[in-house]
Design a protein around this motif. Structure first.
Motif, short mmCIF file in Angstrom:
data_model
loop_
_atom_site.label_atom_id
_atom_site.label_comp_id
_atom_site.label_asym_id
_atom_site.label_seq_id
_atom_site.Cartn_x
_atom_site.Cartn_y
_atom_site.Cartn_z
N ILE A 181 0.84 -1.20 0.00
CA ILE A 181 0.00 0.00 0.00
C ILE A 181 0.87 1.25 0.00
O ILE A 181 1.81 1.37 0.79
CB ILE A 181 -0.94 0.01 1.22
CG1 ILE A 181 -1.96 -1.12 1.09
CG2 ILE A 181 -1.65 1.34 1.35
CD1 ILE A 181 -2.94 -1.20 2.23
N ASP A 182 0.55 2.17 -0.91
CA ASP A 182 1.23 3.47 -0.94
C ASP A 182 0.44 4.43 -0.06
O ASP A 182 -0.69 4.79 -0.37
CB ASP A 182 1.30 3.99 -2.38
CG ASP A 182 2.06 5.30 -2.48
OD1 ASP A 182 2.75 5.66 -1.49
OD2 ASP A 182 1.97 5.95 -3.52
N GLU A 183 1.05 4.84 1.05
CA GLU A 183 0.32 5.65 2.04
C GLU A 183 0.00 7.06 1.57
O GLU A 183 -0.85 7.74 2.14
CB GLU A 183 1.09 5.69 3.36
CG GLU A 183 2.48 6.24 3.21
CD GLU A 183 3.47 5.56 4.14
OE1 GLU A 183 4.29 6.29 4.70
OE2 GLU A 183 3.42 4.34 4.29
N LEU A 219 -3.75 7.17 0.00
CA LEU A 219 -4.86 6.59 0.75
C LEU A 219 -5.97 7.62 0.93
O LEU A 219 -5.71 8.81 1.10
CB LEU A 219 -4.39 6.14 2.13
CG LEU A 219 -3.63 4.82 2.20
CD1 LEU A 219 -3.13 4.59 3.61
CD2 LEU A 219 -4.49 3.67 1.76
N GLU A 252 -6.70 2.72 -1.50
CA GLU A 252 -5.88 3.51 -2.41
C GLU A 252 -6.74 4.06 -3.53
O GLU A 252 -7.66 3.40 -3.99
CB GLU A 252 -4.77 2.64 -3.01
CG GLU A 252 -3.74 2.20 -2.00
CD GLU A 252 -2.70 1.31 -2.63
OE1 GLU A 252 -1.52 1.63 -2.48
OE2 GLU A 252 -3.09 0.31 -3.25
#
Length: 110
Positions: free
Chosen positions: A64-66, A69, A109
């Motif tokens: 996951i790319d924070e 989000l 995301e």
């Protein structure tokens, strides 16, 4: 990939918590945090803690790319009510319901 956090049996009325929850639904996590930081409502702090927990759960997943989000779903359900009594005139009693909430935050995301 979704990340979820739930706070149960929070001693705040669901009606009051929904006022704050409606402000951040669909927003990016950073924007939602800013809104909650400047909210003067008591439920703003509580919802902020749940949002922070959901973000921490999301960061645990390396896929996951924070930075991208956002708040996919956020809702407040009613929990049980504590029933209390208040003394009234002429020996009567009036019931008071102290309501509880279950707050759920789901991040995803974009």
């Amino acid at each position: 990939m979704e990340a979820k956090a739930t706070a149960k049996y929070i001693r705040i009325s669901p009606q009051k918590a929904r006022l704050v929850v409606d402000l951040i639904r669909g927003k990016k996590v950073d924007d939602a945090r800013e809104i909650l930081n400047y909210s003067r409502k008591r439920s703003g702090q509580i919802v902020g803690k749940v949002l922070k927990s959901a973000f921490a759960n999301a960061v645990q997943n390396p896929n996951i790319d924070e930075k991208i989000l956002f708040v996919k779903e956020i809702f407040v359900d009613q929990g049980p009510s504590m029933k209390r009594w208040r003394a009234r005139a002429q020996g009567r009693a009036a019931s008071i319901k102290k309501r509880m909430s279950h707050i759920t935050v789901i991040l995803d995301e974009k």
